[in-house]
Design a protein around this motif. Structure first.
Motif, mmCIF file in Angstrom:
data_model
loop_
_atom_site.group_PDB
_atom_site.id
_atom_site.type_symbol
_atom_site.label_atom_id
_atom_site.label_comp_id
_atom_site.label_asym_id
_atom_site.label_seq_id
_atom_site.Cartn_x
_atom_site.Cartn_y
_atom_site.Cartn_z
ATOM 1 N N SER A 219 -0.800 14.905 -10.469
ATOM 2 C CA SER A 219 -1.465 15.987 -9.729
ATOM 3 C C SER A 219 -2.968 15.777 -9.597
ATOM 4 N N SER A 220 -3.510 14.828 -10.320
ATOM 5 C CA SER A 220 -4.965 14.702 -10.410
ATOM 6 C C SER A 220 -5.610 14.240 -9.106
ATOM 7 N N GLY A 221 -6.891 14.512 -8.990
ATOM 8 C CA GLY A 221 -7.700 13.996 -7.885
ATOM 9 C C GLY A 221 -7.110 14.236 -6.516
ATOM 10 N N GLN A 222 -7.037 13.169 -5.744
ATOM 11 C CA GLN A 222 -6.610 13.252 -4.355
ATOM 12 C C GLN A 222 -5.160 12.792 -4.134
ATOM 13 N N HIS A 223 -4.327 12.957 -5.152
ATOM 14 C CA HIS A 223 -2.930 12.563 -4.998
ATOM 15 C C HIS A 223 -2.258 13.317 -3.852
ATOM 16 N N TYR A 224 -2.513 14.601 -3.765
ATOM 17 C CA TYR A 224 -1.853 15.402 -2.724
ATOM 18 C C TYR A 224 -2.166 14.835 -1.332
ATOM 19 N N PHE A 225 -3.427 14.539 -1.086
ATOM 20 C CA PHE A 225 -3.829 14.028 0.229
ATOM 21 C C PHE A 225 -3.223 12.655 0.504
ATOM 22 N N HIS A 226 -3.321 11.761 -0.487
ATOM 23 C CA HIS A 226 -2.870 10.395 -0.281
ATOM 24 C C HIS A 226 -1.344 10.277 -0.234
ATOM 25 N N VAL A 227 -0.660 10.971 -1.173
ATOM 26 C CA VAL A 227 0.790 10.789 -1.299
ATOM 27 C C VAL A 227 1.575 11.760 -0.421
ATOM 28 N N VAL A 228 1.217 13.039 -0.474
ATOM 29 C CA VAL A 228 1.992 14.040 0.247
ATOM 30 C C VAL A 228 1.601 14.103 1.725
ATOM 31 N N VAL A 229 0.281 14.188 2.007
ATOM 32 C CA VAL A 229 -0.178 14.306 3.394
ATOM 33 C C VAL A 229 -0.054 12.979 4.136
ATOM 34 N N LYS A 230 -0.592 11.909 3.565
ATOM 35 C CA LYS A 230 -0.608 10.612 4.225
ATOM 36 C C LYS A 230 0.656 9.785 3.970
ATOM 37 N N GLY A 231 1.428 10.137 2.942
ATOM 38 C CA GLY A 231 2.667 9.410 2.659
ATOM 39 C C GLY A 231 2.463 7.996 2.171
ATOM 40 N N MET A 232 1.360 7.752 1.479
ATOM 41 C CA MET A 232 1.081 6.400 0.988
ATOM 42 C C MET A 232 1.924 6.102 -0.251
ATOM 43 N N PRO A 233 2.513 4.900 -0.371
ATOM 44 C CA PRO A 233 3.279 4.537 -1.577
ATOM 45 C C PRO A 233 2.350 4.335 -2.761
ATOM 46 N N CYS A 234 2.869 4.532 -3.936
ATOM 47 C CA CYS A 234 2.057 4.459 -5.162
ATOM 48 C C CYS A 234 1.398 3.099 -5.356
ATOM 49 N N PHE A 235 2.126 2.017 -4.985
ATOM 50 C CA PHE A 235 1.586 0.684 -5.238
ATOM 51 C C PHE A 235 0.461 0.299 -4.279
ATOM 52 N N THR A 236 0.086 1.208 -3.370
ATOM 53 C CA THR A 236 -1.096 0.962 -2.548
ATOM 54 C C THR A 236 -2.333 0.895 -3.444
ATOM 55 N N CYS A 237 -2.345 1.717 -4.470
ATOM 56 C CA CYS A 237 -3.486 1.770 -5.388
ATOM 57 C C CYS A 237 -3.148 1.262 -6.786
ATOM 58 N N HIS A 238 -1.904 1.446 -7.219
ATOM 59 C CA HIS A 238 -1.518 1.040 -8.573
ATOM 60 C C HIS A 238 -0.975 -0.384 -8.572
ATOM 61 N N ASP A 239 -1.516 -1.210 -9.451
ATOM 62 C CA ASP A 239 -1.162 -2.621 -9.550
ATOM 63 C C ASP A 239 0.131 -2.769 -10.357
ATOM 64 N N THR A 240 1.196 -3.269 -9.740
ATOM 65 C CA THR A 240 2.477 -3.369 -10.426
ATOM 66 C C THR A 240 2.447 -4.383 -11.575
ATOM 67 N N THR A 241 1.556 -5.359 -11.507
ATOM 68 C CA THR A 241 1.419 -6.307 -12.617
ATOM 69 C C THR A 241 0.862 -5.610 -13.848
ATOM 70 N N LYS A 242 -0.106 -4.731 -13.647
ATOM 71 C CA LYS A 242 -0.663 -3.968 -14.760
ATOM 72 C C LYS A 242 0.352 -2.953 -15.287
ATOM 73 N N LEU A 243 1.171 -2.414 -14.391
ATOM 74 C CA LEU A 243 2.186 -1.456 -14.810
ATOM 75 C C LEU A 243 3.123 -2.061 -15.847
ATOM 76 N N ALA A 244 3.434 -3.347 -15.673
ATOM 77 C CA ALA A 244 4.398 -4.002 -16.545
ATOM 78 C C ALA A 244 3.959 -4.004 -18.004
ATOM 79 N N THR A 245 2.651 -4.050 -18.245
ATOM 80 C CA THR A 245 2.153 -4.107 -19.622
ATOM 81 C C THR A 245 1.554 -2.792 -20.100
#
Length: 286
Positions: A219-245
């Motif tokens: 819910s933090s920051g601009q998640h609503y605008f980026h994810v709900v309004v614009k429909g951007m996928p999470c990995f646009t900003c989140h690095d999946t390589t970093k997620l693994a560790t």
């Protein structure tokens, strides 16, 4: 008189054989768990207080030769017709009882009980879960009342219950209210999968900051605008390589994971100023 004695002797022999076979058990819900309720494979007097496997293990540890009476000198079957290796699937004989891995691989990796793979491997690889069977099988380990009764007991540690309720295993092979899965119903244990790099919403759901229904809502920051309004996928900003560790480092707490800021792509986010600078806009406070 001699004929009577002979018949009497035969009768006694037949009764003795019947008693001996009975002591090796009869069919139960688990065909590998065939113990006599009175003999208990170890002479336990508190019938019903512990599972039959408790007495079986105790007897084997106390005197391995007692196993040979029913399972044969080489433990390959004998009059019981059950080889010890049919339960001790890892080739570990009763001479080396070593807890779970005496009968189950670590993690379970086969296709049949007691070593069915399911999704054990992926769960065992997660931080804070590795090698800890009682995460999902609480109170059902070796020597417990619920162990080796022909039923796979799933009982989650309370710390893994979601904000919405107590974690439970369902009859269809799914699980519900598990905090790691954001309280959402999981895929079927034996056949379902989740692609953590692309299916973020399988565990995470958007919530306004004043209505966090789960511990891992975003819910933090601009998640609503980026994810709900614009429909951007999470990995646009989140690095999946970093997620693994980083992503699964605190599953046994309600913090749930490492800080989300540690998964942002390096070229996008400045943690010192809490700003993002990307191709679609200049530096802005998140």
């Amino acid at each position: 008189m001699s004929q009577i004695m002979t018949r009497t002797g035969i009768g006694i022999a037949m009764i003795s054989l019947a008693v001996m076979l009975t002591a090796c058990g009869s069919s139960t819900a688990n065909s590998k768990n065939v113990f006599n309720n009175e003999e208990r494979h170890g002479g336990g007097s508190e019938a019903g207080e512990f599972s039959e496997i408790t007495w079986h293990v105790g007897a084997a540890r106390a005197d391995l030769n007692s196993c040979k009476e029913c399972h044969g000198d080489d433990l390959s079957g004998g009059i019981s017709k059950v080889a010890c290796s049919s339960c001790h699937v890892n080739g570990i004989t009763p001479t080396t009882m070593t807890g779970c891995i005496s009968c189950h691989a670590n993690p379970p990796s086969g296709a049949t009980a007691p070593n069915r793979a399911g999704a054990h491997a992926i769960h065992d690889a997660l931080a804070n879960v590795t090698g800890v069977c009682n995460t999902c099988h609480n109170n059902a380990g070796s020597g417990m009342k619920l162990h080796n009764d022909g039923i796979t007991e799933v009982d989650f540690l309370s710390v893994y219950s979601a904000k919405s309720g107590t974690a439970v295993h369902n009859a269809d092979g799914t699980c519900s209210n598990v905090s790691c899965h954001g309280g959402q119903t999981t895929p079927v244990w034996g056949t379902g999968t989740i692609d953590v790099n692309n299916q973020c919403t399988s565990c995470h759901a958007f919530a306004f900051s004043y209505d966090l229904t789960q511990y891992n809502n975003y819910s933090s920051g601009q998640h609503y605008f980026h994810v709900v309004v614009k429909g951007m996928p999470c990995f646009t900003c989140h690095d999946t390589t970093k997620l693994a560790t980083n992503h699964f480092t605190s599953l046994n707490t309600h913090a749930m994971e490492g800080p989300a800021s540690a998964t942002i792509q390096d070229t996008m986010y400045n943690p010192a100023t809490f700003t993002c600078a990307v191709t679609c806009h200049d530096a802005r406070v998140w």
